[in-house]
Design a protein around this motif. Structure first.
Motif, PDB file in Angstrom:
ATOM      1  N   GLU A  21       0.685  -0.970   0.145  1.00 21.92           N
ATOM      2  CA  GLU A  21      -0.238  -0.194   0.402  1.00 21.92           C
ATOM      3  C   GLU A  21       0.803   1.235  -0.212  1.00 21.92           C
ATOM      4  N   SER A  23       1.010   5.047   1.184  1.00 21.86           N
ATOM      5  CA  SER A  23      -0.671   5.417   1.672  1.00 21.86           C
ATOM      6  C   SER A  23      -0.050   7.232   1.602  1.00 21.86           C
ATOM      7  N   VAL A  30      -0.107   4.300  10.415  1.00 20.71           N
ATOM      8  CA  VAL A  30      -0.905   2.829  10.325  1.00 20.71           C
ATOM      9  C   VAL A  30      -1.668   1.695  11.161  1.00 20.71           C
ATOM     10  N   ARG A  32      -2.732  -1.861  11.659  1.00 23.58           N
ATOM     11  CA  ARG A  32      -2.241  -2.505  10.994  1.00 23.58           C
ATOM     12  C   ARG A  32      -3.173  -3.589  11.707  1.00 23.58           C
ATOM     13  N   CYS A  38      -4.308  -3.437   5.261  1.00 21.12           N
ATOM     14  CA  CYS A  38      -2.981  -2.695   6.411  1.00 21.12           C
ATOM     15  C   CYS A  38      -3.109  -4.184   7.441  1.00 21.12           C
ATOM     16  N   TRP A  46       0.953  -6.900   4.710  1.00 20.08           N
ATOM     17  CA  TRP A  46       0.686  -5.825   3.228  1.00 20.08           C
ATOM     18  C   TRP A  46       1.914  -5.219   3.972  1.00 20.08           C
ATOM     19  N   VAL A  48       3.578  -1.160   4.033  1.00 20.74           N
ATOM     20  CA  VAL A  48       2.612  -0.095   3.547  1.00 20.74           C
ATOM     21  C   VAL A  48       4.011   1.375   4.004  1.00 20.74           C
TER      22      VAL A  48
END
Length: 165
Positions: A21, A23, A30, A32, A38, A46, A48
């Motif tokens: 991802e 952001s 973030v 999670r 997330c 994932w 990020v």
């Protein structure tokens, strides 16, 4: 550059990766957990990445060979750092005690690792070893080995990421 970094990391430290991802800047911490990209589950982790770390301002766009390499190194380093966080989660944060002890000892000798943030110390040590190789410091190698050693052995083929394949 992101795919190349993932290929390198996944070959050495295989964990199931579901995806990446990107952001938005200033998105804060973030989360999670919960549904969405997330979330970690049995299918994988994932990664990020903060858009500001992998996409320079228009005034900083790579213009020459050297600035392009600098930009690529920054993107590679951002992927390495986030992969380190994913390894920490994959290992169930099991290396934090050793990281705390190592960072505390290091700080007593004037080192740069913060014993109050063992997660960051682990990721910093991991990143230093991945980027510097044999030139990495002793404390970084200890932290790297603690983080890498805390992760269960996943077979390399277990990744679900389209970018790794």
């Amino acid at each position: 550059m992101i795919a190349a970094a993932l290929d390198d990391l996944h070959a050495k430290y295989p964990i199931p990766v579901r995806g990446i991802e990107i952001s938005e800047p200033g998105g804060g911490v973030v989360q999670r957990t919960g549904p969405g990209p997330c979330t970690e589950d049995a299918r994988g982790f994932w990664l990020v990445l903060d858009r500001t770390l992998i996409q320079p301002d228009h005034s900083e766009q790579p213009r020459g060979r050297w600035s392009r390499r600098k930009f690529e190194r920054a993107v590679y380093a951002a992927v390495v750092r986030e992969y380190g966080h994913a390894l920490d989660r994959a290992g169930g944060f099991g290396a934090h005690e050793l990281a705390w002890q190592t960072a505390l000892t290091d700080s007593l000798h004037g080192g740069a690792y913060n014993p109050l943030d063992p997660a960051r110390a682990l990721v910093d040590g991991f990143t230093e070893v991945v980027l510097q190789g044999k030139r990495a410091g002793k404390t970084a190698r200890i932290l790297h080995d603690a983080l890498a050693g805390s992760v269960p052995k996943y077979p390399a083929a277990e990744s679900n990421s389209q970018l790794v394949r």
